[in-house]
Design an enzyme around this catalytic site. Sequence first.
Site, PDB file in Angstrom:
ATOM      1  N   LYS A   1       0.851  -1.195   0.000  1.00  0.00           N
ATOM      2  CA  LYS A   1       0.000   0.000   0.000  1.00  0.00           C
ATOM      3  C   LYS A   1       0.885   1.243   0.000  1.00  0.00           C
ATOM      4  O   LYS A   1       1.474   1.603   1.012  1.00  0.00           O
ATOM      5  CB  LYS A   1      -0.909   0.051   1.243  1.00  0.00           C
ATOM      6  CG  LYS A   1      -1.893   1.199   1.176  1.00  0.00           C
ATOM      7  CD  LYS A   1      -2.183   1.805   2.524  1.00  0.00           C
ATOM      8  CE  LYS A   1      -1.753   3.218   2.767  1.00  0.00           C
ATOM      9  NZ  LYS A   1      -1.888   4.235   1.775  1.00  0.00           N
TER      10      LYS A   1
ATOM     11  N   GLU B   1       9.736   2.580  10.738  1.00  0.00           N
ATOM     12  CA  GLU B   1      10.600   3.754  10.565  1.00  0.00           C
ATOM     13  C   GLU B   1       9.714   4.971  10.739  1.00  0.00           C
ATOM     14  O   GLU B   1       8.821   5.206   9.929  1.00  0.00           O
ATOM     15  CB  GLU B   1      11.192   3.785   9.142  1.00  0.00           C
ATOM     16  CG  GLU B   1      12.332   2.853   8.909  1.00  0.00           C
ATOM     17  CD  GLU B   1      13.478   3.092   9.858  1.00  0.00           C
ATOM     18  OE1 GLU B   1      13.672   4.238  10.324  1.00  0.00           O
ATOM     19  OE2 GLU B   1      14.183   2.118  10.155  1.00  0.00           O
TER      20      GLU B   1
ATOM     21  N   CYS C   1      12.790  12.232   6.608  1.00  0.00           N
ATOM     22  CA  CYS C   1      12.883  11.847   8.028  1.00  0.00           C
ATOM     23  C   CYS C   1      14.232  12.259   8.569  1.00  0.00           C
ATOM     24  O   CYS C   1      14.390  12.443   9.761  1.00  0.00           O
ATOM     25  CB  CYS C   1      12.768  10.358   8.266  1.00  0.00           C
ATOM     26  SG  CYS C   1      11.840   9.483   7.111  1.00  0.00           S
TER      27      CYS C   1
END
Length: 492
Positions: free
Chosen positions: A173, A248, A282
């Site tokens: 997804k 993560e 990130c």
Amino acid sequence: MAEFKNHIAGEWVDSASGAEFERHNPATGELIGTFTKSNQRDVDAAVKSAADAFKTWRLYPAPKRGEILYRVGQLLMERKEELARQMTEEMGKVLAESRGDVQEGIDMTFYMAGEGRRLWGQTTPSELPNKWNMSVRKPLGVVGMITPWNFPTAIPTWKMMPALIAGNTIVWKPASYTPRQAVRLVEILEEAGLPAGVVNLVLGGGEDVGDALVKHPDVALISFTGSTETGTQTSVEAARLGKRVSLEMGGKNAVIVMDDADIDLAVDGILWSAFGTSGQRCTAASRVVAHGRVADDLVHALAQRASGMRLGSGLEDTTDVGPVVSRSQLERVHSYVGVGRDEGAVLVTGGDIAADGALSKGHFHQPTIFHNVKPQMRIAQEEIFGPVMAVIPVTTLDEAIEVVNGVQYGLSASIFTRDVNKAFRAMQDIYTGILYVNAGTIGAEIQLPFGGTKATGNGHREAGTAALDIFTEWQSIYVDYSGTLQRAQIDT
Ligand code: UN1
């Protein structure tokens, strides 16, 4: 009928409900395409397809799996430019960075293809005569991948390639901001000869598709990259079903600049890390922890350069900073400017949504720098995921390290110093998964473990051979060829 569809059991299919969603270019507002919008029924079909394919894929020799991955890498190379342009249209980052994203995907694909001829286990001596001991890596089964929009090619390959080489099958997804890029990657897998059902693509939102995937009893493992909130929820749901989860999540990455640093180099490294990908990595640097003796000069130089950065479509050569991914993200990022002001931080540059001329069609935010930020302020603690940076003055290296460690996250950090002792102190005492010396906080290479400590992750690492630990189980095998009953721990 939607232009872009799910890929289940080797077929491109509309979702069971027939619903659709749209994606628009975040720089121009232009329509990217219409996408089929899935729900639990589509997830069920995709998991069934992956479970069926697992029966044969797990037995396919790993070097042969590797050969398919080499072909995938080759096709990614051939289509790098086209993929990069489409990525910039879909999520906004400047073209050079989109090329880097595809390159990272190519690197990971080739790297894991090579693992097809390694996938090492161990052999050890046995404590008994005429007995053989070894361990082998086994796939888990159906892997559920939930991937973000900020690295729409690279991050999926971090999950997909190690999962595949180890013999797992996949239901994927992708983020609903970057569904087209996901379709492009699956087209390449198909063209490279990946057997039907080994990778299944289900397009749609987290509430419908992500949730159903996490809760599906036949999905053995969820590999997730995204917010700490959703990741934590995923972990709780998966725990009920006893499935493995690799997470993560957020970051609040810091750059230390000591008074002996090469300041010009630090300025380059900080700007690249804070405003590259419009701050939506990130690994982005959102805090600068500056020694008091150099803080003002550093801020002056940063502000001067940041205020000259040109906003625009990432497809234009002249653009330094592209849009953020969506209107809601733009509003969220901008709300932090108000938070910083209210907390008493000093706004030195930027601070506004940029909407002059053509920029009004997209979601642009000026590169923004706050000075004299205190470590406990919200702008120094919370992940903003946009072009907003907080400079925190300190007086010693000890204090700098304490500030770096004093957040809930632990992904990336860096130190600029010419003093080798200070560099080693930072390496020893900073508690993050990734650490740089005399470079910014972004740009991790694929051959070392990627991930973070504390609220950034849950102990797993992607990339490098460490990724194989996520996607395999160890099986220890003892072969007794003595022809008699030998009892370990007793007959020795
Ligand atoms: C991310 O932002 O989630 O280290 C990934 C880097 C890139 C990957 C970033 N190689 O900045």
